[in-house]
Design an enzyme around this catalytic site. Sequence first.
Site, short mmCIF file in Angstrom:
data_model
loop_
_atom_site.label_atom_id
_atom_site.label_comp_id
_atom_site.label_asym_id
_atom_site.label_seq_id
_atom_site.Cartn_x
_atom_site.Cartn_y
_atom_site.Cartn_z
N CYS A 42 -8.98 36.20 14.09
CA CYS A 42 -8.09 35.01 13.83
C CYS A 42 -8.30 33.80 14.67
CB CYS A 42 -6.75 35.66 14.15
SG CYS A 42 -6.62 37.21 13.11
N GLY A 69 -9.66 32.44 9.97
CA GLY A 69 -8.75 32.98 9.10
C GLY A 69 -8.36 32.50 7.99
N ASN A 143 -5.88 37.02 18.45
CA ASN A 143 -7.03 37.43 17.87
C ASN A 143 -7.88 38.37 18.57
OD1 ASN A 143 -10.16 35.42 18.30
ND2 ASN A 143 -9.96 36.77 16.81
N GLY A 144 -8.58 39.35 17.91
CA GLY A 144 -9.39 40.29 18.58
C GLY A 144 -8.87 41.82 17.88
N TYR A 287 -22.72 32.80 14.37
CA TYR A 287 -22.11 32.48 13.01
C TYR A 287 -20.61 32.19 12.97
CZ TYR A 287 -19.49 33.74 8.61
OH TYR A 287 -18.71 33.38 7.65
P1 AMP Z 1 -23.96 39.31 3.31
O1 AMP Z 1 -25.25 39.56 3.83
O2 AMP Z 1 -23.96 39.25 1.53
O3 AMP Z 1 -23.00 40.23 3.72
O4 AMP Z 1 -23.80 37.90 3.51
C1 AMP Z 1 -24.20 37.24 4.79
C2 AMP Z 1 -23.71 35.65 4.77
O5 AMP Z 1 -22.37 35.65 5.08
C3 AMP Z 1 -24.47 34.74 5.71
O6 AMP Z 1 -24.95 33.82 5.13
C4 AMP Z 1 -23.43 34.62 6.81
O7 AMP Z 1 -23.37 33.36 7.19
C5 AMP Z 1 -22.04 35.09 6.02
N1 AMP Z 1 -21.27 36.21 6.96
C6 AMP Z 1 -22.17 36.55 8.27
N2 AMP Z 1 -21.06 37.45 8.88
C7 AMP Z 1 -19.98 37.47 7.99
C8 AMP Z 1 -18.73 38.26 8.20
N3 AMP Z 1 -18.42 38.99 9.24
N4 AMP Z 1 -17.87 37.80 7.04
C9 AMP Z 1 -17.84 36.84 6.20
N5 AMP Z 1 -19.59 36.18 6.22
C10 AMP Z 1 -20.15 36.44 6.92
#
Ligand code: AMP
Length: 509
Positions: A42, A69, A143-144, A287
């Site tokens: 969050c 979030g 957050n956490g 990310y």
């Molecule tokens: P996927 O491999 O289909 O799960 O999607 C990976 C993509 O989602 C990458 O382009 C990341 O930028 C993004 N991503 C990475 N970690 C997360 C996460 N925890 N939740 C949502 N999107 C993510």
Amino acid sequence: MDSNTKSEVIMKNNHQTLWRNGLGTCGSTEAGRLEHAWKEACGVFGIMAPGEDTARLTFFALYALQHRGQESCGIATFLNNNVFLHKDIGLVSQVFNEEILAKLQGDIAVGHTRYSTTGSNNICNAQPILVTYKNLKIVLAHNGNLVNATELRNYLISRGYKFESTTDSEVMAKLIVLELDNKNDLQLAVKEAFKKCKGAYSVVLGTKDSLVAVRDPDGVRPLCIGTTLKGHHVIASESCALDIIGATYKREVAPGEMIFITKEQKLDSDLFVSEIKPHHCIFELIYFSRPDSTFKGLSIYHFRKELGRQLAREAPVNADYVISVPDSGTPAAIGFAEELKLPFSEGLIKNRYVGRTFIQPSQMLRELGIRLKLNPLRDIIAGKKIVVVDDSIVRGNTSRKIVKLLRDSGAKEIHMRISSPPVQWPCFYGIDIDSREQLIAAKTNSAEGIARYIEADTLKYISHEGMIKSTGLSQETFCTACFSGKYPIEIPKELEGAKFRYEKISTKG
Ligand code: AMP
């Protein structure tokens, strides 16, 4: 505290929280639901600024923290003995309007944006959370993820406490109330309560005359402090939330630090544990955080570009263009291209207006899948050798769809480069990386196997060592559990559940 699923929130000098929509149900203790609800990543914000429009400043700050979030958000303000609270499911722009902001008056404000995790879009889990001890009202934004939340919750239930939500944040709030009953002093109670919490927590608390920031001893999730143009204190998950309101970044809230701020802007700092070993989440750098936020004084953009450069040194490839998966892959793609002196180009255009909405896309749109979000630039891609850089592969669905999109646009060769190592382990500290069963790198033996699954010509990840080297810091500074399986904060057996089980899949070409 009662809950009520009627009309609009505004809470004044009483014990009721009213929500605008009556979505979801409250108060379940069902184990399965709890396990799910513990997952939270969050954004938090707090401001102590008598005489300033604290609600509006918090509203803007939450805008900057929207990426942390998108499920629900809320703002609570304190004016004298009154608390005003508004929270609801939806984006910041959907939940607040002029009329609501005008009602949120106060010298102190606390705000929250909550991450979306499937099945948990429950209004009861929206924050800030409000608890009352005698006449003292406390709001909390977190957050956490606590790893001992179930244990603490059961303990509190055995002491007669009742729960309205399924969040670990409510556990923290009730723990503070319990400690207040023992100590009768807020500062001591907060300190004692957080000594009992294990896991990741960056927390902002508000009362009628204080603003409090607490960060866990591992400093897993970010939290920083700054001052407004008028010299008032603000606390935020990320520095980008300070920038948007013209506040000046001062410093990080240190791991294991508790900061008390009074209306006179007196700032009291205390370390509430003796042993402090920072383990900052490296996935925040890769990310999750915004690239215009800072880490240890440097922009996260800088780290991401460096990851791209290192990736290029480790896994060079000759190509006509380097493109990125926007937006999170872009800094690394630029670094990659610069290092190899290849042209960087936009190749996939992101529709910035596709966010989380209440409207489910129709079947036809669902079938279009990723095209809702990304549209390829055919004249750049057709007939070309393309390197496409992304920050991570988690489940593998996104990369597979992107490769198909590029292939359908006539790409001659597609070389996927990833600026993080393979994600192989679930996160228990607040990022939505679930069980190993969902992680393509856990289920597939090698990058070559994953390349076949996503149908790329080649796929290479940055090495673990390369990732650490790019940060310029030591391995010990970070939590790298999602890549290494080494969890710096012990995970109780019951929390592991089925998350470590997975079956290998065959990706023979
Ligand atoms: P996927 O491999 O289909 O799960 O999607 C990976 C993509 O989602 C990458 O382009 C990341 O930028 C993004 N991503 C990475 N970690 C997360 C996460 N925890 N939740 C949502 N999107 C993510």
